[in-house]
Design a protein around this motif. Structure first.
Motif, short mmCIF file in Angstrom:
data_model
loop_
_atom_site.label_atom_id
_atom_site.label_comp_id
_atom_site.label_asym_id
_atom_site.label_seq_id
_atom_site.Cartn_x
_atom_site.Cartn_y
_atom_site.Cartn_z
N ASP A 16 4.80 13.71 4.20
CA ASP A 16 3.96 12.95 3.62
C ASP A 16 3.02 13.78 3.10
O ASP A 16 2.71 14.84 3.06
N ARG A 58 9.55 5.09 0.87
CA ARG A 58 8.87 4.64 2.03
C ARG A 58 9.39 4.66 3.23
O ARG A 58 10.63 4.03 3.42
N HIS A 59 8.61 5.06 4.37
CA HIS A 59 9.36 5.00 5.61
C HIS A 59 8.23 4.09 6.49
O HIS A 59 7.33 4.95 6.87
N GLY A 60 8.54 2.95 6.72
CA GLY A 60 7.50 2.20 7.42
C GLY A 60 6.12 2.20 6.45
O GLY A 60 6.37 1.73 5.24
N ARG A 61 5.11 2.63 6.94
CA ARG A 61 3.93 2.42 6.23
C ARG A 61 3.71 3.97 5.48
O ARG A 61 2.84 4.11 4.42
N ARG A 62 4.41 4.92 5.80
CA ARG A 62 4.41 6.27 5.24
C ARG A 62 4.93 6.26 4.05
O ARG A 62 6.22 5.66 3.89
N HIS A 63 4.56 7.04 3.10
CA HIS A 63 5.21 7.65 1.99
C HIS A 63 5.70 8.92 1.84
O HIS A 63 4.80 9.98 2.25
#
Length: 106
Positions: free
Chosen positions: A49, A81-86
């Motif tokens: 991230d 995108r992994h959940g809320r993380r980029h």
């Protein structure tokens, strides 16, 4: 003692076009700032991230984000995108090869 023949270097099968040369020069130009090269190098080895990339590169999140935006627009890195993380990574095998081979092995 024998005299060796001079090495014969053949021209590439197809020379690059002016457009291809310009595109390659732009790509290399994007990697001139060491921080960008570092960010791309990091992203070739793992998905990170922006905060983690900034920490590893020794820059602020804002600075890393600006550089990542330019690299993403140029197609050198991708964001997922992994959940809320980029998370940022290098998916293109040509970019991976370029960045890995620019540094000496060992």
């Amino acid at each position: 003692m024998t005299v060796s023949e001079p090495a014969v270097v053949s021209a590439p099968a197809v020379a690059p076009t002016a457009r291809q040369l310009a595109a390659a020069a732009r790509t290399f130009g994007l990697l001139v700032p060491p921080v960008r090269l570092h960010l791309v190098w990091l992203a070739t080895h793992f998905e990170y991230d922006v905060g983690t990339l900034a920490d590893h590169a020794g820059v602020s999140v804002a600075t890393a984000s600006q550089h990542l935006g330019k690299l993403r627009i140029a197609g050198l890195i991708t964001v997922h995108r992994h959940g809320r993380r980029h998370v940022y990574t290098v998916d293109d095998p040509h970019v991976r090869a370029l960045v890995t081979q620019v540094f000496p092995h060992g």
